[in-house]
Design a protein around this motif. Structure first.
Motif, PDB file in Angstrom:
ATOM      1  N   ALA A 109       4.302   7.784   9.387  1.00 41.78           N
ATOM      2  CA  ALA A 109       5.231   8.003   8.276  1.00 41.78           C
ATOM      3  C   ALA A 109       6.005   9.290   8.498  1.00 41.78           C
TER       4      ALA A 109
ATOM      5  N   ASN B 281       9.606  11.584   6.613  1.00 36.17           N
ATOM      6  CA  ASN B 281      10.710  11.624   5.660  1.00 36.17           C
ATOM      7  C   ASN B 281      12.031  11.867   6.384  1.00 36.17           C
TER       8      ASN B 281
ATOM      9  N   ASP C  46      15.096  10.708   9.152  1.00 43.54           N
ATOM     10  CA  ASP C  46      15.799   9.543   9.666  1.00 43.54           C
ATOM     11  C   ASP C  46      15.601   9.549  11.182  1.00 43.54           C
TER      12      ASP C  46
ATOM     13  N   ASN D 188       8.807   1.478  15.627  1.00 43.58           N
ATOM     14  CA  ASN D 188       9.684   0.815  14.666  1.00 43.58           C
ATOM     15  C   ASN D 188       9.573  -0.703  14.740  1.00 43.58           C
TER      16      ASN D 188
ATOM     17  N   PRO E 249       9.110  -1.767   9.967  1.00 43.08           N
ATOM     18  CA  PRO E 249       9.371  -0.624   9.081  1.00 43.08           C
ATOM     19  C   PRO E 249       9.108  -0.988   7.612  1.00 43.08           C
ATOM     20  N   LEU E 250       8.488  -0.091   6.908  1.00 45.01           N
ATOM     21  CA  LEU E 250       8.233  -0.248   5.476  1.00 45.01           C
ATOM     22  C   LEU E 250       8.885   0.914   4.752  1.00 45.01           C
ATOM     23  N   HIS E 251       9.616   0.612   3.704  1.00 50.40           N
ATOM     24  CA  HIS E 251      10.217   1.668   2.906  1.00 50.40           C
ATOM     25  C   HIS E 251       9.413   1.791   1.617  1.00 50.40           C
ATOM     26  N   LEU E 252       8.843   2.944   1.396  1.00 51.44           N
ATOM     27  CA  LEU E 252       8.113   3.220   0.168  1.00 51.44           C
ATOM     28  C   LEU E 252       8.891   4.279  -0.593  1.00 51.44           C
ATOM     29  N   PRO E 253       9.480   3.911  -1.710  1.00 48.93           N
ATOM     30  CA  PRO E 253      10.271   4.883  -2.461  1.00 48.93           C
ATOM     31  C   PRO E 253       9.407   6.055  -2.915  1.00 48.93           C
TER      32      PRO E 253
END
Length: 89
Positions: A6, A8, A10, A29, A32-36
């Motif tokens: 993980a 933060n 880019d 990659n 990919p998982l996006h966790l807000p």
């Protein structure tokens, strides 16, 4: 073997700037998982509090029964800041 990573940052931009290895980026990659961030999902706060209470009750052999509604309210309205990667380097 499974690897979960993980950040933060880019990483695609980091690869373009030469700050991250391209070969490693493509190996990591895969899915990919996006966790807000928490500040974007405040409705999760009561569930997270309950989860951590149960987890640490078991680990520390405690019997905490819950969290005060006022504490949940304060956590819910807290202005959770975004962290900048440069401040942690």
């Amino acid at each position: 073997m499974r690897l979960v990573a993980a950040t933060n940052r880019d990483l695609a931009q980091e690869v373009a700037n030469g700050g991250f290895r391209e070969d490693l980026y493509y190996r990591l990659n895969v899915v990919p998982l996006h966790l807000p961030p928490l500040r974007e999902r405040r409705e999760d706060i009561p569930f997270l509090a309950s989860h951590f209470i149960a987890k640490f009750n078991e680990r520390l052999k405690k019997q905490v029964t819950g969290i005060a509604p006022e504490a949940v309210q304060r956590l819910s309205v807290y202005n959770w800041p975004a962290t900048s990667a440069s401040s942690r380097m």
